[in-house]
Design a protein around this motif. Structure first.
Motif, PDB file in Angstrom:
ATOM      1  N   LEU A 154      -7.990   8.379  -1.043  1.00 48.57           N
ATOM      2  CA  LEU A 154      -7.509   7.451  -0.011  1.00 48.57           C
ATOM      3  C   LEU A 154      -5.989   7.430   0.073  1.00 48.57           C
ATOM      4  O   LEU A 154      -5.418   7.291   1.160  1.00 48.57           O
ATOM      5  N   TYR A 155      -5.338   7.534  -1.105  1.00 45.03           N
ATOM      6  CA  TYR A 155      -3.871   7.494  -1.178  1.00 45.03           C
ATOM      7  C   TYR A 155      -3.419   8.660  -2.057  1.00 45.03           C
ATOM      8  O   TYR A 155      -3.363   8.548  -3.278  1.00 45.03           O
TER       9      TYR A 155
ATOM     10  N   ARG B 267       0.843  -1.203   0.000  1.00 44.49           N
ATOM     11  CA  ARG B 267       0.000   0.000   0.000  1.00 44.49           C
ATOM     12  C   ARG B 267       0.878   1.253   0.000  1.00 44.49           C
ATOM     13  O   ARG B 267       1.837   1.345   0.774  1.00 44.49           O
TER      14      ARG B 267
ATOM     15  N   ASN C 188     -10.165   6.716 -10.174  1.00 42.13           N
ATOM     16  CA  ASN C 188      -8.887   7.269  -9.736  1.00 42.13           C
ATOM     17  C   ASN C 188      -9.077   8.418  -8.752  1.00 42.13           C
ATOM     18  O   ASN C 188      -8.201   8.705  -7.931  1.00 42.13           O
TER      19      ASN C 188
ATOM     20  N   THR D  55      -9.317   6.641  -5.371  1.00 41.93           N
ATOM     21  CA  THR D  55      -8.017   6.142  -4.892  1.00 41.93           C
ATOM     22  C   THR D  55      -7.095   7.306  -4.529  1.00 41.93           C
ATOM     23  O   THR D  55      -6.304   7.200  -3.591  1.00 41.93           O
ATOM     24  N   TRP D  56      -7.205   8.416  -5.268  1.00 39.91           N
ATOM     25  CA  TRP D  56      -6.383   9.599  -4.929  1.00 39.91           C
ATOM     26  C   TRP D  56      -6.788  10.142  -3.559  1.00 39.91           C
ATOM     27  O   TRP D  56      -5.940  10.575  -2.776  1.00 39.91           O
TER      28      TRP D  56
ATOM     29  N   HIS E 203      -1.246  -1.499  -5.250  1.00 34.74           N
ATOM     30  CA  HIS E 203      -2.537  -1.586  -4.568  1.00 34.74           C
ATOM     31  C   HIS E 203      -3.672  -0.784  -5.216  1.00 34.74           C
ATOM     32  O   HIS E 203      -4.790  -1.279  -5.326  1.00 34.74           O
ATOM     33  N   THR E 204      -3.434   0.441  -5.666  1.00 35.11           N
ATOM     34  CA  THR E 204      -4.550   1.307  -6.075  1.00 35.11           C
ATOM     35  C   THR E 204      -5.014   1.074  -7.501  1.00 35.11           C
ATOM     36  O   THR E 204      -6.119   1.483  -7.858  1.00 35.11           O
ATOM     37  N   HIS E 205      -4.192   0.482  -8.360  1.00 36.75           N
ATOM     38  CA  HIS E 205      -4.503   0.283  -9.785  1.00 36.75           C
ATOM     39  C   HIS E 205      -4.720   1.613 -10.515  1.00 36.75           C
ATOM     40  O   HIS E 205      -5.225   1.626 -11.635  1.00 36.75           O
ATOM     41  N   LYS E 206      -4.402   2.722  -9.847  1.00 33.76           N
ATOM     42  CA  LYS E 206      -4.732   4.061 -10.364  1.00 33.76           C
ATOM     43  C   LYS E 206      -6.236   4.154 -10.660  1.00 33.76           C
ATOM     44  O   LYS E 206      -6.671   4.814 -11.605  1.00 33.76           O
ATOM     45  N   GLY E 207      -7.022   3.459  -9.843  1.00 37.81           N
ATOM     46  CA  GLY E 207      -8.469   3.460 -10.020  1.00 37.81           C
ATOM     47  C   GLY E 207      -8.961   2.432 -11.022  1.00 37.81           C
ATOM     48  O   GLY E 207     -10.113   2.036 -10.988  1.00 37.81           O
TER      49      GLY E 207
END
Length: 378
Positions: free
Chosen positions: A332-333, A298, A326, A329-330, A316-320
Motif C-alpha cells: 500500500l505504501y 500517511r 509489513n 503495508t509495503w 501510519h503503517t506501523h511497519k506492519g
C-alpha cells in the motif's frame, strides 16, 4: 468507520472459521466442545466492537478488560493463521508437484494434532517475545546535512514520535518509557506525526501531564492522524493542547529557522466538509531559504509537493506491526518504514511507529523514537 466495520465483519469471522476447521482436523472434538469453541470465537469477534461501545458509554474498566482480552486473542489468532497458511501453501505445492511428476516427494510422520501443538507453542513463544519488543522503545538516529542549516545556530535536533495510540492499552507505563527515550536524546523540537490517541479518550489526564512535562527549547508540534478523528476531534484537540503541542491544522510555523508545515489526515473529509487548502499551495507559500519539513501522517507523496519540502516525516503503517503484515503495508505504501528515502529533491522518512494498535505486541517491527539531526554542510 462503516467501511472498516464492514471489512472487519467480512474477514475476521472467516479467519475464525479457518481456525475452527484446523482445531477440528487436529482434535476431532465432539459437537458440544465444537459449539463451546464456536461460542468463544463469536464472543471474540464481537468483543472489539463492544469495546468501542463501552468506551463511548464511559465504562472504562470493562472496556479495558475486553480490549486486552480481545486484542490479545487477535494477535494470537493472526500468528496461528500465518503459520497455518504457510504450512497449507507448502503442502499444496508439494501435492501439486507429486501429481505432475506422478511420484511421492515428501512423507511426513507428524499427525495433524502434533503439527497443531508445534504451531501453538511457536505462537505463544512469538507472542511473548512480541510483548517484549513492543516495550523495547529504540532510538533511531538520522543525520541530514543541508546548506539551509547555517553554522548559527548549527545542529538542530528533532525527535519524532508517531502512532503512539494512547487509550485503553497504551497507558502511562508505556508513555513513560517513550518519554524517557526522548529525554535521553535532549531534542530541540518534538513532533508527533499523528495517531497520538487511539479511540475514545479514557481518562488520560496523567498521560497529558507527562507529555506536558517534556519542554524542548524550540517547541512541540503535532498533526492529526486518522485516529484523532475517531477519538472525537474536539476532545483530541483539547488533549493535544493540554499535552503542550501546537497542532498544525493545514498550517505552517517557523521554529529555530526551520519551517514546519502540518497537514490534516484525509479522514478529515469525513467530518469536515470544508475543502482543505491544497498541500502544494501551502508549501509554495513558505520561504524557500528555510529548511522545510512537511508533517504528514500517511507516507504518500503528492506530486504537486515534490521540490517544495526538504524532508517529509510520516507514520501510519506501523511497519506492519506484526510480521508478515509489513508485506501488506509495503504494497500500500512502497516507501519502507524506518528507512530514509532520498527523493529527487529532499527526503522522506516514514516512522515505523512508537506504540501499538490492536494487539499489544510487535514482531519484527520494533517501535522507535526517531532522532533527526539537521546539520550544516561541511
Amino acid at each position: 468507520m462503516l467501511r472498516f466495520l464492514l471489512l472487519y465483519l467480512s474477514i475476521y469471522p472467516l479467519a475464525h472459521y479457518y481456525a475452527l476447521r484446523k482445531i477440528g482436523l487436529a482434535f476431532q472434538p465432539g459437537k458440544k466442545t465444537t459449539r463451546g469453541i464456536a461460542l468463544f470465537m463469536a464472543i471474540m469477534i464481537a468483543a472489539p466492537i463492544m469495546v468501542r461501545v463501552a468506551e463511548r458509554a464511559g465504562i472504562e474498566t470493562g472496556a479495558r478488560f475486553w480490549a486486552y482480552a480481545s486484542f490479545s486473542w487477535m494477535g494470537l489468532l493472526f500468528l496461528f493463521l500465518t503459520f497455518s497458511v504457510a504450512i497449507d501453501t507448502a503442502r499444496f505445492a508439494v501435492q501439486s508437484m507429486e501429481k505432475i511428476l506422478n511420484q511421492r516427494l515428501f512423507h511426513s510422520t507428524l499427525s495433524p494434532r502434533r503439527i497443531f501443538a508445534i504451531q501453538a507453542m511457536l505462537v505463544v513463544a512469538i507472542y511473548g517475545y512480541g510483548i517484549f519488543e513492543a516495550k523495547d522503545i529504540r532510538l533511531q538516529r538520522i543525520e541530514i546535512a543541508s546548506p539551509k542549516i547555517t553554522q548559527i545556530p548549527g545542529k538542530i535536533r528533532i525527535a519524532q514520535i508517531s502512532d503512539v495510540h494512547l487509550g485503553l492499552i497504551v497507558r502511562e507505563d508505556r508513555l513513560s518509557r517513550i518519554l524517557a527515550r526522548i529525554q535521553e536524546a535532549q531534542p530541540d523540537i518534538l513532533v508527533s506525526t499523528g495517531d497520538l490517541l487511539d479511540g475514545q479518550l479514557n481518562h488520560l489526564g496523567a498521560e497529558a501531564a507527562l507529555l506536558a512535562a517534556i519542554r524542548p527549547p524550540l517547541g512541540k508540534f503535532a498533526i492529526t492522524g486518522n485516529h484523532e478523528f475517531y477519538a472525537g476531534l474536539q476532545d483530541a484537540l483539547d488533549f493535544t493542547e493540554k499535552s503542550g503541542f501546537t497542532l498544525l491544522h493545514d498550517q505552517a510555523v517557523v521554529a529555530g529557522g526551520i519551517t514546519f508545515v502540518g497537514v490534516d489526515d484525509p479522514t478529515v473529509t469525513l467530518f469536515d466538509k470544508k475543502p482543505a487548502k491544497p498541500e502544494g499551495d501551502l508549501l509554495s507559500a513558505q520561504p524557500r531559504e528555510n529548511f522545510t519539513i512537511l508533517l504528514k501522517h500517511r507516507p504518500d507523496l503528492n506530486p504537486a509537493s515534490l521540490g517544495l519540502f526538504d524532508l517529509q516525516l510520516s507514520g501510519h503503517t506501523h511497519k506492519g506491526q506484526i510480521f508478515p503484515f509489513n508485506l501488506l503495508t509495503w504494497f500500500l505504501y512502497p516507501h519502507t518504514a524506518g528507512r530514509l528515502t532520498r527523493l529527487t529533491s529532499g527526503f522522506l522518512y516514514p516512522s515505523p511507529g512508537t506504540g501499538t494498535w490492536g494487539p499489544p505486541i510487535r514482531f519484527l517491527a520494533p517501535p522507535e523514537v526517531t532522532i533527526i539531526d539537521l546539520v550544516p554542510v561541511k
